[in-house]
Structures are given as structure tokens and as C-alpha cells.
Design a protein around this motif. Sequence first.
Motif, PDB file in Angstrom:
ATOM      1  N   PHE A 115      44.314  61.391  11.702  1.00  0.00           N
ATOM      2  CA  PHE A 115      44.695  61.536  10.302  1.00  0.00           C
ATOM      3  C   PHE A 115      45.423  62.838   9.957  1.00  0.00           C
ATOM      4  CE2 PHE A 115      41.307  58.271   9.770  1.00  0.00           C
ATOM      5  CZ  PHE A 115      42.106  57.302   9.173  1.00  0.00           C
ATOM      6  N   PHE A 116      45.934  63.552  10.965  1.00  0.00           N
ATOM      7  CA  PHE A 116      46.584  64.829  10.674  1.00  0.00           C
ATOM      8  C   PHE A 116      47.768  65.072  11.598  1.00  0.00           C
ATOM      9  CE2 PHE A 116      42.064  65.019   9.827  1.00  0.00           C
ATOM     10  CZ  PHE A 116      42.070  65.291   8.470  1.00  0.00           C
ATOM     11  N   ARG A 117      48.843  65.576  11.017  1.00  0.00           N
ATOM     12  CA  ARG A 117      49.939  66.073  11.819  1.00  0.00           C
ATOM     13  C   ARG A 117      49.589  67.474  12.322  1.00  0.00           C
ATOM     14  NH1 ARG A 117      55.055  64.874   7.990  1.00  0.00           N
ATOM     15  NH2 ARG A 117      54.750  67.119   7.725  1.00  0.00           N
ATOM     16  N   GLU A 118      50.332  67.934  13.287  1.00  0.00           N
ATOM     17  CA  GLU A 118      50.064  69.247  13.873  1.00  0.00           C
ATOM     18  C   GLU A 118      50.196  70.364  12.846  1.00  0.00           C
ATOM     19  OE1 GLU A 118      48.766  71.890  16.572  1.00  0.00           O
ATOM     20  OE2 GLU A 118      48.831  69.702  16.812  1.00  0.00           O
ATOM     21  N   ASP A 119      51.087  70.186  11.863  1.00  0.00           N
ATOM     22  CA  ASP A 119      51.291  71.233  10.857  1.00  0.00           C
ATOM     23  C   ASP A 119      50.243  71.203   9.751  1.00  0.00           C
ATOM     24  OD1 ASP A 119      52.055  68.933   9.531  1.00  0.00           O
ATOM     25  OD2 ASP A 119      54.045  69.648   8.951  1.00  0.00           O
ATOM     26  N   GLY A 120      49.289  70.266   9.822  1.00  0.00           N
ATOM     27  CA  GLY A 120      48.247  70.172   8.808  1.00  0.00           C
ATOM     28  C   GLY A 120      48.498  69.134   7.739  1.00  0.00           C
ATOM     29  N   CYS A 121      49.649  68.488   7.764  1.00  0.00           N
ATOM     30  CA  CYS A 121      49.918  67.436   6.779  1.00  0.00           C
ATOM     31  C   CYS A 121      48.964  66.267   6.996  1.00  0.00           C
ATOM     32  CB  CYS A 121      51.356  66.948   6.913  1.00  0.00           C
ATOM     33  SG  CYS A 121      51.758  65.546   5.849  1.00  0.00           S
ATOM     34  N   PRO A 122      48.249  65.827   5.947  1.00  0.00           N
ATOM     35  CA  PRO A 122      47.341  64.693   6.100  1.00  0.00           C
ATOM     36  C   PRO A 122      48.092  63.370   6.126  1.00  0.00           C
ATOM     37  CG  PRO A 122      47.335  65.430   3.833  1.00  0.00           C
ATOM     38  CD  PRO A 122      48.224  66.386   4.582  1.00  0.00           C
ATOM     39  N   ARG A 123      47.654  62.472   6.994  1.00  0.00           N
ATOM     40  CA  ARG A 123      48.247  61.142   7.079  1.00  0.00           C
ATOM     41  C   ARG A 123      47.407  60.175   6.246  1.00  0.00           C
ATOM     42  NH1 ARG A 123      48.659  59.112  12.780  1.00  0.00           N
ATOM     43  NH2 ARG A 123      50.621  58.159  12.133  1.00  0.00           N
ATOM     44  N   TYR A 124      48.062  59.206   5.593  1.00  0.00           N
ATOM     45  CA  TYR A 124      47.325  58.269   4.739  1.00  0.00           C
ATOM     46  C   TYR A 124      46.548  57.255   5.582  1.00  0.00           C
ATOM     47  CZ  TYR A 124      46.291  55.756   0.415  1.00  0.00           C
ATOM     48  OH  TYR A 124      45.649  55.201  -0.659  1.00  0.00           O
ATOM     49  N   TYR A 125      47.224  56.657   6.543  1.00  0.00           N
ATOM     50  CA  TYR A 125      46.603  55.640   7.396  1.00  0.00           C
ATOM     51  C   TYR A 125      46.462  56.165   8.824  1.00  0.00           C
ATOM     52  CZ  TYR A 125      47.619  52.424   3.554  1.00  0.00           C
ATOM     53  OH  TYR A 125      47.673  51.819   2.327  1.00  0.00           O
ATOM     54  N   HIS A 126      45.684  55.469   9.621  1.00  0.00           N
ATOM     55  CA  HIS A 126      45.466  55.912  10.997  1.00  0.00           C
ATOM     56  C   HIS A 126      46.728  55.794  11.848  1.00  0.00           C
ATOM     57  CE1 HIS A 126      45.290  51.594  11.565  1.00  0.00           C
ATOM     58  NE2 HIS A 126      45.236  51.747  12.876  1.00  0.00           N
ATOM     59  N   ASP A 127      47.661  54.949  11.400  1.00  0.00           N
ATOM     60  CA  ASP A 127      48.854  54.700  12.221  1.00  0.00           C
ATOM     61  C   ASP A 127      50.160  55.057  11.517  1.00  0.00           C
ATOM     62  OD1 ASP A 127      48.706  52.701  10.328  1.00  0.00           O
ATOM     63  OD2 ASP A 127      48.882  51.029  11.748  1.00  0.00           O
ATOM     64  N   ARG A 128      50.102  55.672  10.340  1.00  0.00           N
ATOM     65  CA  ARG A 128      51.315  56.167   9.693  1.00  0.00           C
ATOM     66  C   ARG A 128      50.965  57.214   8.639  1.00  0.00           C
ATOM     67  NH1 ARG A 128      50.845  51.035   7.039  1.00  0.00           N
ATOM     68  NH2 ARG A 128      51.092  51.154   4.764  1.00  0.00           N
ATOM     69  N   THR A 129      51.925  58.075   8.392  1.00  0.00           N
ATOM     70  CA  THR A 129      51.695  59.215   7.489  1.00  0.00           C
ATOM     71  C   THR A 129      51.910  58.853   6.031  1.00  0.00           C
ATOM     72  OG1 THR A 129      52.358  60.759   9.216  1.00  0.00           O
ATOM     73  CG2 THR A 129      52.434  61.571   6.951  1.00  0.00           C
ATOM     74  N   GLN A 130      52.979  58.143   5.736  1.00  0.00           N
ATOM     75  CA  GLN A 130      53.342  57.845   4.348  1.00  0.00           C
ATOM     76  C   GLN A 130      52.421  56.805   3.727  1.00  0.00           C
ATOM     77  OE1 GLN A 130      55.533  59.272   2.349  1.00  0.00           O
ATOM     78  NE2 GLN A 130      56.355  60.708   3.874  1.00  0.00           N
ATOM     79  N   PRO A 131      52.153  56.940   2.427  1.00  0.00           N
ATOM     80  CA  PRO A 131      52.590  58.025   1.549  1.00  0.00           C
ATOM     81  C   PRO A 131      51.704  59.271   1.719  1.00  0.00           C
ATOM     82  CG  PRO A 131      51.240  56.489   0.308  1.00  0.00           C
ATOM     83  CD  PRO A 131      51.381  55.900   1.688  1.00  0.00           C
ATOM     84  N   ILE A 132      52.289  60.451   1.636  1.00  0.00           N
ATOM     85  CA  ILE A 132      51.511  61.678   1.680  1.00  0.00           C
ATOM     86  C   ILE A 132      50.854  61.834   0.316  1.00  0.00           C
ATOM     87  CG2 ILE A 132      51.596  64.175   1.968  1.00  0.00           C
ATOM     88  CD1 ILE A 132      54.100  63.714   3.727  1.00  0.00           C
ATOM     89  N   ASP A 133      49.546  61.811   0.296  1.00  0.00           N
ATOM     90  CA  ASP A 133      48.795  61.622  -0.945  1.00  0.00           C
ATOM     91  C   ASP A 133      47.825  62.780  -1.168  1.00  0.00           C
ATOM     92  OD1 ASP A 133      47.994  58.928  -2.809  1.00  0.00           O
ATOM     93  OD2 ASP A 133      46.434  60.453  -2.599  1.00  0.00           O
ATOM     94  N   SER A 134      47.759  63.235  -2.406  1.00  0.00           N
ATOM     95  CA  SER A 134      46.896  64.376  -2.732  1.00  0.00           C
ATOM     96  C   SER A 134      45.418  64.073  -2.496  1.00  0.00           C
ATOM     97  CB  SER A 134      47.116  64.792  -4.193  1.00  0.00           C
ATOM     98  OG  SER A 134      46.885  63.700  -5.063  1.00  0.00           O
ATOM     99  N   GLN A 135      45.016  62.821  -2.671  1.00  0.00           N
ATOM    100  CA  GLN A 135      43.606  62.486  -2.434  1.00  0.00           C
ATOM    101  C   GLN A 135      43.266  62.636  -0.956  1.00  0.00           C
ATOM    102  OE1 GLN A 135      41.324  62.041  -4.560  1.00  0.00           O
ATOM    103  NE2 GLN A 135      39.671  60.834  -3.695  1.00  0.00           N
ATOM    104  N   CYS A 136      44.176  62.252  -0.079  1.00  0.00           N
ATOM    105  CA  CYS A 136      43.940  62.437   1.354  1.00  0.00           C
ATOM    106  C   CYS A 136      43.820  63.922   1.676  1.00  0.00           C
ATOM    107  CB  CYS A 136      45.074  61.822   2.165  1.00  0.00           C
ATOM    108  SG  CYS A 136      45.202  60.026   2.008  1.00  0.00           S
ATOM    109  N   ALA A 137      44.690  64.733   1.089  1.00  0.00           N
ATOM    110  CA  ALA A 137      44.632  66.174   1.325  1.00  0.00           C
ATOM    111  C   ALA A 137      43.313  66.755   0.842  1.00  0.00           C
ATOM    112  CB  ALA A 137      45.810  66.857   0.630  1.00  0.00           C
ATOM    113  N   ALA A 138      42.928  66.422  -0.376  1.00  0.00           N
ATOM    114  CA  ALA A 138      41.711  66.985  -0.958  1.00  0.00           C
ATOM    115  C   ALA A 138      40.472  66.590  -0.180  1.00  0.00           C
ATOM    116  CB  ALA A 138      41.587  66.530  -2.416  1.00  0.00           C
TER     117      ALA A 138
END
Length: 402
Positions: free
Chosen positions: A303-326
Motif C-alpha cells: 500500500f505504499f510507494r517508495e516515496d511514501g505516497c499511499p496507494r488506494y488499492y493493493h494493485d494500483r495507486t490511483q486515486p491518491i486519497d486523503s483518507q488512505c494517507a491519514a
Amino acid sequence: MKTYSRAFSPESLDARSGAVYQSLKRVEQWVEQHEYMAYEPFDGLSSPLRSLTFGNLLCERLLMQAVRQSPLNLRPLLGIRPLPSTKGRGYMAAAYIEMWKLTGDDSYAARARACLDWLIVHKSPKFEKHSWANHFDFASRGGRYSKDESIIVWTSLIGLAFLDGYEALGEPRYLRIAESACDWIMDLPRERTSDGTCISYHMIEQESIHNANMLGAAFLARTGRLTGNSDYTATATAAMEYSCSRQRPDGSWWYAEEDKYHWIDNFHTGYNLDSLKCYADATGDSRFDAAIARGLEYYIAHFFREDGCPRYYHDRTQPIDSQCAAQSIETLARFGKTRPDCLDLAHRVAGWTIANMQAPDGHFYYRAYPIMKAKAPMLHWAQATTYRGLAALLSAVVPIAD
């Protein structure tokens, strides 16, 4: 009121934690200046245009999703006004308590009490016992329910904030409210199986959803420990058995077992892990430790990219969502007290989120799409949840002793 031994000083924080603290203060100011009111992702049915759906469930879903998914904020054009949020107040109350424990600033205790007292008044009018609902109607593939139809997710999350208030602030009435909310949960329908029992999402009919079931179990277990109510604890154990026996071999969970709910996402997985940890801490029951370990490893790996960006689903990043980050920041911070790798990842997620999702005025954007950001100011979804996550991260960094 408890007393705490604190070692907090903003000036003593390292660069990463200092940035977290400054971000927290900015979003705190935004929420309070807006008097705890803003939009929510699923508030589309508050529009007067709803009358044009003529009560058709599919049309209502399309309207709600159009408002939710649009990168442009359609709400002012559709007559949707900012609303208060029970779940937003619950998250703010819990974070205020965390900040009071951390800093000793009594204004945080006062603000926590104000939020909890507001929640007592604004429980769902549909039920005698304490429970909480949305401030808007909702429609999904699972059906529709009204703004006063309480759900176990909000009731459990808010109930846990009342337990925080009882334990930290020494307010017995908050424990009584938590017991009332647990009694409401005990009245919910249940799916009884040979390997556990699933507590329903709401009262309307049985709806078995893993994160809802486990959040309810966590709340029951913690209240059971504080009150000695063995029925709460037994129900919590059966609920955890249901969801842990259905954990997939790789450590993940479907949102629910029905085919239409077969997806795996970031923040619901975070709910599951937080709930299991809360249950284990409250009961001392170690039978689900292997499930926690598998789930946490899956969570970190998917659920995370190397730079710390949270991924929404287990198999794709988009949409990048504030709830996932929080939720990611909070979950990783909770486990980070014993797992330095989780704490480091929590900092990376927080750093990415602050740099990419926080507006100059302090609020956090709803979503980041590939070509633009959805900047509509939400309350619970982006502000209160991120505030809670950042407070949890600071608490994981700075020692607090009873």
C-alpha cells in the motif's frame, strides 16, 4: 483526571517531527476556524437535484458518485452546503486528548470535552441507546440508508473516543455513554457461523463487512475490560474469529465476503489492523497474533510507494486519497511504537502527504488525480482523520508515561 509525565517541546523535535507538528497546528486552526463544518465525499444526496432521481436507487448512486468522484467541487452549484460531522468530531476529540496527554495544554482537554459533549447531544434520534450516523442520506451497491440510520463504524470510532475521554480525563459519564453505545452494538443482527460471528453494519438487515465487524469488536473488547462485562468480550472474540478465519493466505482481507465486495483497499485494511491491535491490547488474547503479523506485512508491502505516497488499492495507486494517507499514518504510528520500520514509514507517508496534499490555508485536499487535485475541503475525510493520524505519530515519537 490522569497525570502524565511528558517530554514534549516543539523546539526539541527533529526536522521530520517538527514538520508534522507544524502541519498539525495548521489543520487544527483550519478546522476550528470553520467551526467543525465542511463537505464530505458522500454528501451528494443532500442536493435538491435528488428529487430528479425519483427515488431510483441507481440514479441516486449516480448522483452521489458524480459529486464524490468529480475533481471539481460541484457542491456549491448543486446546492450542497457544508455540514457538521459526528465522525469528524469523534476524530477531533480523540486527537485533542492525544495532544493534551502529549503537551499538558489544558485547552486541548477543554476542546475534547466540548466535542464529546456535542456528540452526546447529537446521537442518532432514531435510537434510544447512543449511536451515531451520517448527516446525509447514503446510497450504494449495498442499498440505501437515511441520515439517522446509525452504523457500527461511526459508533465504534466515536465510542473509542469516549473511552479515551474516560481514561485520560477521568469523566465517568463518558464510560456510561460508551456502555450505551456497546449495548446498541449488542442489539445489532449477527451472522453466526461455525467459525465466528459477524456483527452487522447497521440495524436494517444483516450486512457482514470485515472492517465494521472488527471495529465493533475492538470497541466491545476495550469497554469490556474497563467495565468487566464478559458478554462484550465474548462477542468481540467471536467477531474477531469470524474475520481472522476469513483472512486470505497472503494476509489480506476482502472488504467483505460477497463477490460484489471483493476488493482490497488501504484504509479499510488499516481499520482491521488497528482493531486487532486494540482487541489484543484490551484482552491479552494472543490467538490472533499471527493474523496481525500477516496483515501488517501485507499492508506494508502493498500500500505504499517508495516515496511514501499511499496507494488506494493493493494493485494500483490511483486515486491518491486523503483518507488512505491519514489512516496509513495512524496505523503505522500505532505499530511503530514497537516496529521502527513502521515508524519510519509513517514519517515518509506524513512527509509526502504534507508536501503534496496540504493547502496553503492548512486544510488537506480530498484527492490527487493524475492531472489535477480535488481540493474540496472535507471535514471527517481529510481534516479530522489526518489530524488524528498526525497526533498519533507525534505520540509515537515523544514518550508519554502514566
